[in-house]
Design a protein around this motif. Structure first.
Motif, PDB file in Angstrom:
ATOM      1  N   VAL A 121       0.821  -1.311  -0.014  1.00 20.46           N
ATOM      2  CA  VAL A 121       0.003   0.111   0.026  1.00 20.46           C
ATOM      3  C   VAL A 121       0.866   1.033   0.138  1.00 20.46           C
ATOM      4  N   ASP A 122       1.958   1.228   0.865  1.00 23.02           N
ATOM      5  CA  ASP A 122       2.857   2.468   1.138  1.00 23.02           C
ATOM      6  C   ASP A 122       3.496   2.500  -0.341  1.00 23.02           C
ATOM      7  N   PHE A 123       3.977   1.511  -1.161  1.00 21.60           N
ATOM      8  CA  PHE A 123       4.395   1.778  -2.433  1.00 21.60           C
ATOM      9  C   PHE A 123       3.605   2.114  -3.553  1.00 21.60           C
ATOM     10  N   LEU A 124       2.333   1.543  -3.197  1.00 19.01           N
ATOM     11  CA  LEU A 124       1.458   1.860  -4.669  1.00 19.01           C
ATOM     12  C   LEU A 124       0.831   3.291  -4.417  1.00 19.01           C
ATOM     13  N   LYS A 125       0.919   3.873  -3.260  1.00 16.82           N
ATOM     14  CA  LYS A 125       0.212   5.269  -2.997  1.00 16.82           C
ATOM     15  C   LYS A 125       1.062   6.410  -3.568  1.00 16.82           C
ATOM     16  N   ARG A 126       2.317   6.098  -3.988  1.00 21.06           N
ATOM     17  CA  ARG A 126       3.199   6.941  -4.542  1.00 21.06           C
ATOM     18  C   ARG A 126       2.447   7.270  -6.102  1.00 21.06           C
ATOM     19  N   TYR A 127       1.827   6.078  -6.515  1.00 21.03           N
ATOM     20  CA  TYR A 127       1.544   6.540  -7.809  1.00 21.03           C
ATOM     21  C   TYR A 127      -0.195   6.423  -8.255  1.00 21.03           C
ATOM     22  N   TYR A 128      -0.811   5.998  -7.203  1.00 21.53           N
ATOM     23  CA  TYR A 128      -2.302   6.096  -7.370  1.00 21.53           C
ATOM     24  C   TYR A 128      -2.983   6.755  -6.130  1.00 21.53           C
ATOM     25  N   SER A 129      -4.141   7.322  -6.460  1.00 19.39           N
ATOM     26  CA  SER A 129      -4.765   8.172  -5.445  1.00 19.39           C
ATOM     27  C   SER A 129      -5.750   7.240  -4.540  1.00 19.39           C
ATOM     28  N   TYR A 130      -6.021   6.193  -5.314  1.00 19.91           N
ATOM     29  CA  TYR A 130      -7.126   5.248  -4.690  1.00 19.91           C
ATOM     30  C   TYR A 130      -6.460   3.915  -4.285  1.00 19.91           C
ATOM     31  N   VAL A 131      -6.355   3.410  -3.199  1.00 18.95           N
ATOM     32  CA  VAL A 131      -5.490   2.189  -3.098  1.00 18.95           C
ATOM     33  C   VAL A 131      -6.271   1.374  -1.682  1.00 18.95           C
ATOM     34  N   LYS A 132      -6.842   0.357  -2.216  1.00 22.47           N
ATOM     35  CA  LYS A 132      -7.537  -0.725  -1.391  1.00 22.47           C
ATOM     36  C   LYS A 132      -7.166  -2.092  -1.524  1.00 22.47           C
ATOM     37  N   PRO A 133      -6.392  -2.496  -0.235  1.00 19.47           N
ATOM     38  CA  PRO A 133      -5.772  -3.814  -0.491  1.00 19.47           C
ATOM     39  C   PRO A 133      -7.162  -4.888  -0.192  1.00 19.47           C
ATOM     40  N   ILE A 163       2.483 -12.436  -2.183  1.00 22.59           N
ATOM     41  CA  ILE A 163       1.804 -11.707  -3.321  1.00 22.59           C
ATOM     42  C   ILE A 163       0.341 -10.651  -2.573  1.00 22.59           C
ATOM     43  N   VAL A 164       0.548  -9.458  -2.949  1.00 21.27           N
ATOM     44  CA  VAL A 164      -0.344  -8.728  -2.456  1.00 21.27           C
ATOM     45  C   VAL A 164      -1.206  -8.066  -3.480  1.00 21.27           C
ATOM     46  N   GLU A 165      -2.733  -8.222  -3.392  1.00 18.46           N
ATOM     47  CA  GLU A 165      -3.301  -7.649  -4.225  1.00 18.46           C
ATOM     48  C   GLU A 165      -4.193  -6.486  -3.777  1.00 18.46           C
ATOM     49  N   VAL A 166      -4.024  -5.341  -4.766  1.00 18.96           N
ATOM     50  CA  VAL A 166      -4.559  -4.153  -4.382  1.00 18.96           C
ATOM     51  C   VAL A 166      -5.382  -3.443  -5.349  1.00 18.96           C
ATOM     52  N   ASP A 167      -6.458  -3.077  -4.995  1.00 20.92           N
ATOM     53  CA  ASP A 167      -7.430  -2.494  -6.133  1.00 20.92           C
ATOM     54  C   ASP A 167      -7.177  -1.039  -6.161  1.00 20.92           C
ATOM     55  N   VAL A 168      -6.517  -0.543  -7.148  1.00 23.10           N
ATOM     56  CA  VAL A 168      -6.291   0.887  -7.498  1.00 23.10           C
ATOM     57  C   VAL A 168      -7.120   1.601  -8.642  1.00 23.10           C
ATOM     58  N   GLY A 169      -8.220   0.862  -8.908  1.00 15.93           N
ATOM     59  CA  GLY A 169      -9.102   1.422 -10.012  1.00 15.93           C
ATOM     60  C   GLY A 169     -10.051   2.734  -9.145  1.00 15.93           C
ATOM     61  N   LEU A 170     -10.094   3.639  -9.498  1.00 13.79           N
ATOM     62  CA  LEU A 170     -10.845   4.852  -8.912  1.00 13.79           C
ATOM     63  C   LEU A 170     -12.482   4.466  -9.046  1.00 13.79           C
ATOM     64  N   PHE A 171     -12.754   4.138 -10.508  1.00 19.24           N
ATOM     65  CA  PHE A 171     -13.935   4.070 -10.919  1.00 19.24           C
ATOM     66  C   PHE A 171     -14.552   2.545 -11.282  1.00 19.24           C
ATOM     67  N   LEU A 172     -13.478   1.881 -11.617  1.00 20.12           N
ATOM     68  CA  LEU A 172     -13.496   0.310 -12.022  1.00 20.12           C
ATOM     69  C   LEU A 172     -12.571  -0.299 -10.995  1.00 20.12           C
ATOM     70  N   LYS A 186      -9.713  -2.479 -10.405  1.00 18.58           N
ATOM     71  CA  LYS A 186      -8.230  -2.645 -11.435  1.00 18.58           C
ATOM     72  C   LYS A 186      -7.292  -3.091 -10.268  1.00 18.58           C
ATOM     73  N   ILE A 187      -7.036  -4.322 -10.259  1.00 17.41           N
ATOM     74  CA  ILE A 187      -6.000  -5.082  -9.203  1.00 17.41           C
ATOM     75  C   ILE A 187      -4.881  -5.080  -9.645  1.00 17.41           C
ATOM     76  N   ALA A 188      -4.030  -4.456  -8.953  1.00 21.33           N
ATOM     77  CA  ALA A 188      -2.461  -4.526  -8.823  1.00 21.33           C
ATOM     78  C   ALA A 188      -1.945  -5.747  -8.271  1.00 21.33           C
ATOM     79  N   LYS A 189      -0.818  -6.389  -8.370  1.00 19.47           N
ATOM     80  CA  LYS A 189      -0.314  -7.324  -7.745  1.00 19.47           C
ATOM     81  C   LYS A 189       1.140  -7.029  -7.396  1.00 19.47           C
TER      82      LYS A 189
END
Length: 87
Positions: free
Chosen positions: A24-36, A47-56, A58-61
């Motif tokens: 989460v700390d890493f992805l917050k540098r690049y995305y405003s919406y971050v939900k593990p 392997i951590v999956e995090v939703d970074v899609g604001l409207f749809l 979008k799962i980042a691994k």
């Protein structure tokens, strides 16, 4: 002449909570919406999956080495790309 010692920060990641926080700390540098959503351990890798899609959804691994706490790789699907879809 004084010799400087370089400190290497090595830290084991023993819990899903710690792995999730690192991702989460890493992805917050690049995305405003971050939900593990999920964290799993596979051998020596979290392997951590995090939703970074604001409207749809979008799962980042994010792949984190258990022994060093280093992020070794991460994948974020392109806009419009469905998870698991093969081109």
């Amino acid at each position: 002449m004084k010799e400087k010692k370089m400190l290497q920060r090595e830290e084991r990641v023993i819990s899903a909570d710690k792995a999730t926080q690192l991702a989460v700390d890493f992805l917050k540098r690049y995305y405003s919406y971050v939900k593990p959503t999920k964290a799993t351990k596979d051998n020596h890798m979290w392997i951590v999956e995090v939703d970074v899609g604001l409207f749809l959804t979008k799962i980042a691994k994010v792949y984190i080495d258990v022994n060093t706490a280093r992020i070794t790789e991460y994948n974020v699907p392109e806009a419009g790309e469905l998870p698991g879809a093969k081109s």
